[in-house]
Design an enzyme around this catalytic site. Structure first.
Site, PDB file in Angstrom:
ATOM      1  N   LYS A  94       0.894  -1.163   0.000  1.00  0.00           N
ATOM      2  CA  LYS A  94       0.000   0.000   0.000  1.00  0.00           C
ATOM      3  C   LYS A  94       0.930   1.210   0.000  1.00  0.00           C
ATOM      4  CE  LYS A  94      -4.136   1.820   2.278  1.00  0.00           C
ATOM      5  NZ  LYS A  94      -4.863   2.193   1.059  1.00  0.00           N
TER       6      LYS A  94
HETATM    7  N1  PMP Z   1      -7.415  -1.311  -3.276  1.00  0.00           N
HETATM    8  C1  PMP Z   1      -6.907  -0.081  -3.089  1.00  0.00           C
HETATM    9  C2  PMP Z   1      -6.139   0.552  -4.210  1.00  0.00           C
HETATM   10  C3  PMP Z   1      -7.099   0.590  -1.879  1.00  0.00           C
HETATM   11  O1  PMP Z   1      -6.594   1.814  -1.692  1.00  0.00           O
HETATM   12  C4  PMP Z   1      -7.853  -0.033  -0.854  1.00  0.00           C
HETATM   13  C5  PMP Z   1      -8.076   0.682   0.440  1.00  0.00           C
HETATM   14  N2  PMP Z   1      -7.021   0.436   1.332  1.00  0.00           N
HETATM   15  C6  PMP Z   1      -8.356  -1.316  -1.089  1.00  0.00           C
HETATM   16  C7  PMP Z   1      -8.130  -1.924  -2.317  1.00  0.00           C
HETATM   17  C8  PMP Z   1      -9.139  -2.033  -0.026  1.00  0.00           C
HETATM   18  O2  PMP Z   1      -8.292  -2.407   1.021  1.00  0.00           O
HETATM   19  P1  PMP Z   1      -8.815  -2.551   2.513  1.00  0.00           P
HETATM   20  O3  PMP Z   1     -10.039  -3.355   2.445  1.00  0.00           O
HETATM   21  O4  PMP Z   1      -7.706  -3.268   3.211  1.00  0.00           O
HETATM   22  O5  PMP Z   1      -9.058  -1.183   3.020  1.00  0.00           O
END
Ligand code: PMP
Length: 292
Positions: free
Chosen positions: A159
């Site tokens: 991330k």
């Molecule tokens: N894809 C992207 C590009 C994101 O920014 C997020 C948000 N963090 C997600 C998927 C979903 O991840 P999560 O469920 O862990 O928040």
């Protein structure tokens, strides 16, 4: 709408080992993180005073650091304590937590081996205005021209700030065209995800399909919702999905920490009608995050 800029708020945030006044949490303009995107972060949500899956977010942050070739310089327990200190200092009950790391100013070139790794945690009030009827109308998505890169083109499972450049471009373009968000395809042309959330489809038989997370973030909400659906006896298939398959899907929804479960009514030319499966997932996710 007047926005209160994020650098002009009251309260405290945690930076490199201590709580500091919010407005003083500064870093120099000549920071490697700013110039070369050596920055990773987490978005977490706090419900009734407790972070949902906080430890999993810390583990993902550590993994994102590793994928960008540095170590998260604090332990899991120290990170949990930092988050709690910020939540307590700012009196937050329902909110958003942003934990992040970036390379400092010691080196201002491609190589960054000697840079200090900075860590900070901020949190702010963000009630989830849970109005299922509004949610069930669904949001609309453009189909982005940018594609999610291949795993040998970028550290796709981190991330990391740099991976969001094409998300911001895609979302701006979508907003200019009157959509609320954009669906991104991957480097092979398969359906990948939205700009900040994962995507799910439901076919006429009630089976749920979601893209294999082989070149984008395998969201914590995505995994939670897959488990929730399976525990309710629904079939969930993770597989490569071609864009033209969307024509035969009846429902669609996004999942993410911020999006929670958000039904979708339109992607490009394809329309969906949020119905039973969307409602079940919206409701059961909402129950689960408040159950802990
Ligand atoms: N894809 C992207 C590009 C994101 O920014 C997020 C948000 N963090 C997600 C998927 C979903 O991840 P999560 O469920 O862990 O928040």
């Amino acid at each position: 709408m007047s926005l209160l800029p994020f650098d002009q708020r009251d309260g405290s945030l945690w930076m490199n080992g201590a709580l500091v006044p919010w407005r003083d949490a500064k870093t120099h303009t000549l920071s490697h993180g700013l110039h070369y995107a050596s920055m990773v972060f987490e978005g977490e949500r706090l419900y009734d005073g407790k972070i949902f899956k906080g430890r999993e977010h810390t583990e993902r942050l550590r993994e994102s650091c590793r994928l960008l070739d540095f170590d998260l310089p604090i332990s899991d327990d120290e990170m949990d304590a930092a988050k709690q200190a910020v939540i307590t200092a700012n009196n937050i009950v329902d909110g958003y937590v942003r934990a992040f790391c970036w390379r400092g100013s010691e080196m201002m070139a491609i190589s960054a081996q000697q840079t200090k790794i900075h860590v900070a945690v901020a949190a702010w009030e963000w009630p989830s205005y849970f109005d299922p009827e509004t949610k069930m109308k669904g949001i609309t998505l453009d189909i982005a021209k940018w594609r999610r890169p291949s795993p040998d083109s970028a550290p796709v499972h981190a991330k990391a700030a740099g991976l969001y450049m094409i998300c911001t471009l895609s979302k701006h373009e979508a907003e200019r065209k009157g959509f609320q968000d954009a669906l991104m395809l991957d480097y092979r042309g398969y359906v990948a995800e939205a700009t900040g959330a994962n995507v799910f489809f439901v076919d006429a038989a009630g089976t749920i399909h979601t893209p294999l997370a082989d070149c984008f973030l395998n969201g914590i909400t995505r995994r939670t919702v897959i488990d929730l659906a399976r525990s309710q006896g629904l079939d969930v298939i993770e597989r490569h999905i071609q864009p033209d398959e969307m024509a035969s899907m009846t429902e669609c929804f996004l999942t993410g920490t911020a999006a929670e479960v958000t039904p979708v009514s339109k992607i490009g030319e394809h329309s969906f009608t949020p119905a039973d499966v969307c409602r079940r997932m919206v409701d059961s996710y909402s129950d689960l995050v408040r159950a802990g």
